[in-house]
Write a protein that holds these residues in place. Structure first.
Motif, short mmCIF file in Angstrom:
data_model
loop_
_atom_site.label_atom_id
_atom_site.label_comp_id
_atom_site.label_asym_id
_atom_site.label_seq_id
_atom_site.Cartn_x
_atom_site.Cartn_y
_atom_site.Cartn_z
N ARG A 1 58.97 2.27 -4.53
CA ARG A 1 57.57 1.82 -4.53
C ARG A 1 56.88 2.16 -3.21
O ARG A 1 55.75 2.65 -3.18
N ARG B 1 53.78 4.77 -2.79
CA ARG B 1 52.47 4.28 -2.33
C ARG B 1 52.10 4.86 -0.97
O ARG B 1 50.92 5.05 -0.68
N THR B 2 53.09 5.13 -0.14
CA THR B 2 52.77 5.77 1.14
C THR B 2 52.23 7.17 0.89
O THR B 2 51.29 7.62 1.57
N ALA C 1 50.54 8.03 -1.77
CA ALA C 1 49.18 7.82 -2.27
C ALA C 1 48.25 7.49 -1.11
O ALA C 1 47.11 7.97 -1.04
N PHE C 2 48.72 6.66 -0.20
CA PHE C 2 47.92 6.25 0.96
C PHE C 2 47.49 7.46 1.78
O PHE C 2 46.38 7.53 2.29
N HIS C 3 48.39 8.45 1.87
CA HIS C 3 48.10 9.64 2.65
C HIS C 3 47.58 10.79 1.77
O HIS C 3 47.57 11.95 2.20
N ARG D 1 50.26 2.92 -9.49
CA ARG D 1 50.40 1.99 -10.62
C ARG D 1 51.73 2.19 -11.37
O ARG D 1 52.14 1.32 -12.11
N ILE E 1 59.00 -4.24 -7.24
CA ILE E 1 59.52 -4.61 -5.92
C ILE E 1 60.64 -5.65 -6.04
O ILE E 1 61.55 -5.70 -5.22
N VAL F 1 61.35 -6.20 2.41
CA VAL F 1 60.54 -5.81 3.56
C VAL F 1 61.14 -4.57 4.22
O VAL F 1 60.42 -3.63 4.57
N SER G 1 60.30 -1.59 2.23
CA SER G 1 58.90 -1.21 2.39
C SER G 1 58.70 -0.46 3.70
O SER G 1 58.00 0.56 3.75
N ARG G 2 59.34 -0.95 4.75
CA ARG G 2 59.18 -0.31 6.06
C ARG G 2 59.84 1.07 6.09
O ARG G 2 59.29 2.03 6.64
N VAL H 1 57.78 3.73 4.19
CA VAL H 1 56.64 4.21 4.98
C VAL H 1 57.13 5.20 6.05
O VAL H 1 56.57 6.29 6.21
N GLU I 1 56.10 9.18 6.32
CA GLU I 1 55.30 9.59 7.47
C GLU I 1 56.07 10.54 8.39
O GLU I 1 55.49 11.40 9.05
#
Lengths: 328, 328, 328, 328
Positions: free
Chosen positions: C25, C29-30, C32-34, C59, C65, C271, C274-275, C278, C282
């Motif tokens: 996830r 989403r990262t 999508a964010f970028h 989506r 999660i 968590v 998630s970290r 990202v 990146e």
């Protein structure tokens, strides 16, 4: 200060948290391991004033490692804030031949310990026990990890019904001055937005975020809010505000409350409690005092109680960015 | 009415409850077992009006038996309360060649089904899905057993902190018209007193009971209160009332809220859902309609929807006596 | 290597672990964010070879999660160990316009990634996903914290029956080469003794410890044993050995097995996932490759994959001493 | 038989089960409610022989309603099978002025109670406590509902990893003579097939079913197997058999074992325990004996111990059909 520690007292003080029993067990058994006595002091400093003591041995603490709450009970003591109260407490400790004590609690409990030490030169080591994780000198306080799991498990249940009904839930979690629970449990629970005391995101940003959410096809949302958030509205007022500004949202409120303080501790909290109990007792045996046993970078450490009280446990601001990204 | 059922629709309607997904799975697979089609109708009657349909096969419902909420989503539909709305819904069903439907929900959902049937002679069987257990014709509604477990688990956590601090907790649970959750979860959680809509115990008795509690040495207490209790005070007003009358008590409030609707269903709810789904589909195939599949005395039964709506699911008053005894 | 990353693939490989979905996830989403594309690669490297790809958007990863396992599935691939297999995989990636990938898995998965990179200069970042915590360069692998909680919760149940019957339980937990789970869950579960691959405690010491246990009044005991312990006996042989040497013990065996790999991830694992997601994306966007995103001293870090594979994740030997003390 | 009951003993005997503590609490408090004494008898009949007694009051049983296991401990007693042993037990009861007792346990415990009563005309009531649900005269034994939830929760975790890897898991659950756990938890866990002692499905049918499963696109499967199934192979032999006949399957085994006996009781088991405790004590006070308190069709009932022992608790064969349908 006695030249040699022969008997150690242990108490829990302030709000209880999961892992306190595991810490008591560790203190008691570390004493036994080093062949010194151990006395349980009931109901925090109030029990110290009233002489509410009980001898503890390794078998007294059987089967408590997995229990929430504290078998020694906790209480806030007004009397301990007076010199007379503390004198009574000191006399009781002397009478019971207690040479040092370990106090498991938070800021207020540590402050009491420091004042007591300054008056009677009585050796004391602190163990940080609070779900709020708001103590400087330790990356984790006892009970914090368990509380995070409790919160995400409850929000998982709320999400089931939120997504069945396409609703927005405002979930209030503990944290008057510290956003640790809200921030970490918020990310863990997949929250849309997270409101914490450390950061004023502003109401506009919240509304923008919720609007964008709808636009990108999210059908339900969770907003996690610390008690002491910067918005300056109660969670119920916030519900009204959101509903009047975003009528497309059906908003519900859930205030998690005291359940966050209870429950069987996580493995992490049990291991941490075991390690801190060993460290606290052995530090006293080495003649140390006025320190808090904590964990920093996965290592058990000692921090002066004075710093633990004055310092501030900062949130990791990178997590705010992570939250923004993964909630897209 | 079609002479032969070739395709069955399934929808969830009203408040969601754990076990709804297990029931959907059972309906879908029972259709497959009998070689007839199955259509998922999304968002309850509103989705029926909007033609929000999707074909369902045995693999569509893989790995949902243990999920809370409802994959078909739920919604309340104002439009279905109008003849025009129902006509649209009927046209959509006909167009999709759906010959009958199974509705999983509560009183309101069943009323809608009956009116729809009276207008279009459309075969329908209901499955009772609500955590409140307030439906006549079944000893257990889907989700009720799970909700009881959720409530006692949360109160177990609250008890940890209550007994560490010698506090009284007022815990509000769901149940506007029915005290089933409060009464059973109250006994299961070891509550001191239980306030339910069916019984006006009066404030005096509550105070008496709490006084007696202190006198017999109880150090902490839990009072479980149904939303719709007869006391006529909100749980927060009740806190004030108790504190002003019994200042020896430190009272806290916890409102459990929507978490009670979510979570993975208990084994009981999964098995019940599986059985009711089979019964609902097979009853339609046998030409039956306007009935609710339920469980009475551990056997799967059928009750006319009309009775299910009009009747009242009584609490077992013997439980009030049991609660009085075991909370001594 | 492409000059610019426009599309990233993500796969899970090797044994699954809780938190893998949270990491997927986050990667999705990262991306999508970028504003870059993201492709899910199913069934690990085998799916890469077979072109089993699916476009992922924000989506697509709703409500995963908190789910155990991996929605992308996992598999071991013999074919990927051949140059021909890897060439097919490369061709598929190129055809799908994937410019880089994130692989979530363990040692074997990282080795595959490195070889692939050396052949095709294809950018790759690893995320450590395994319950065993046996990867160098991160204090925690994804799923490890959850597995610890699963193990202590199960042993808590076993302890209920052990202490009701005054029995000794030998509990085998996962860990062929690494004792992290056994050591930490053993302390968390209040184990009498803990047998791990890193330390040969010898059978004599175990018998001594159990004898002493009886002598000090312990009525029941738990011994936690890693699969790959140094004793060189199966847990069933060990039962026979203990029973023949200490006939006063009624010994039972419990092999926890695969349940340790499943379950909803803990807050910590969510968590962390998630970290790391990202960071992985990146890092690729910054032109990095051949690195593993991990956590050291609570900070997200990058470690060369080569080191992650070759290094060894040492247990904290201080924990052995803590275990000895608190099990007194 | 004493004309008037002034003091009641309570013991737990045989295998422990969740809910036993809740039943002890109920027995103790019902005695207090009726102003009669209550004596806890430790370690079952063996403690009766050794006079291992302790007076119990309402506060002795605080905070045990949610604990697994039994605070009175349990044991099997060879000596109680001899007339000499039983005479010693009787003498101890008389000396302690115990006029009647409540025994919480299974078949064997009830048999002992009946023999004891026949020899000394000593009033006794039984409460069925065993997770196996194999006692005639009650639809549910104490601990059975909890065990079902434990099993489905564990299999939910196994399913996470099964479906990530497309594997077949053979899961062995308790039940030497009775398939209640396997059948109900199997349906609740979404098992592909369920093997129970009551039904010889044959190996061919199992293989057929697994073949069909693959054909219909199921990617992973769970088979739930009672210890005492009719196949006549151990679960490990069954694994080999399936793998040699269906090489397309990657088969794993999980034997759940004693964890099924532990854990905090479900709300159902707590309420049932509370009701049965009240019934048992009040029945003794009404001069009754040689009966078992149970639940049939949601009502608390009394069944002669003799019937409870001789009768057989049949599985609901309709559930076999439901399982076949919903696992399609």
């Amino acid at each position: 200060m006695p030249n040699k520690i022969r008997k150690i007292g242990v108490l829990t003080s302030g709000g209880d948290s999961p892992g306190m029993n595991a810490a008591i067990r560790s203190v008691v058994r570390t004493c036994a391991f080093h062949n010194i006595g151990c006395i349980g002091i009931y109901r925090g400093y109030q029990g110290m004033i009233e002489g509410d003591f009980k001898e503890m041995g390794p078998r007294t603490v059987n089967n408590i490692i997995n229990k929430g709450g504290t078998i020694l009970k906790s209480a806030r003591s007004m009397e301990f804030k007076t010199p007379e109260g503390r004198k009574k407490a000191y006399d009781n400790l002397v009478k019971a031949e207690i040479d040092a004590f370990v106090v498991i609690g938070g800021d207020g409990s540590f402050t009491g310990a420091l004042i007591f030490n300054s008056e009677f030169n009585f050796p004391v080591i602190g163990i940080p026990g609070t779900i709020d994780n708001d103590i400087f000198g330790t990356s984790h306080t006892l009970g914090y990890d368990t509380a995070l799991n409790t919160v995400v498990e409850v929000i998982d249940k709320i999400r089931d019904t939120a997504s069945s009904h396409n609703r927005l839930f405002l979930v209030e979690v503990m944290g008057r001055d510290a956003g640790h629970i809200a921030l970490n449990a918020g990310i863990g629970a997949g929250a849309e937005e997270i409101l914490i005391p450390e950061e004023d995101m502003g109401l506009d940003r919240l509304l923008d975020s919720l609007k964008k959410s709808k636009a990108t096809g999210k059908s339900s949302s969770i907003v996690v809010i610390a008690e002491g958030d910067k918005i300056g509205k109660s969670v119920f007022e916030l519900k009204d505000y959101v509903e009047s500004n975003l009528p497309e949202y059906d908003v519900r409120v859930s205030v998690l409350g005291h359940m966050q303080r209870g429950g069987s501790p996580s493995c992490f909290d049990r291991v941490l409690a075991s390690r801190l109990g060993v460290k606290a007792v052995e530090s006293l045996l080495e003649g140390k005092s006025n320190l808090m046993a904590g964990i920093i970078a996965d290592k058990i450490t000692l921090t002066p109680l004075e710093q633990a009280i004055k310092g501030h446990s900062e949130i990791d601001r990178e997590l705010l960015r992570v939250s923004d990204i993964v909630s897209i």
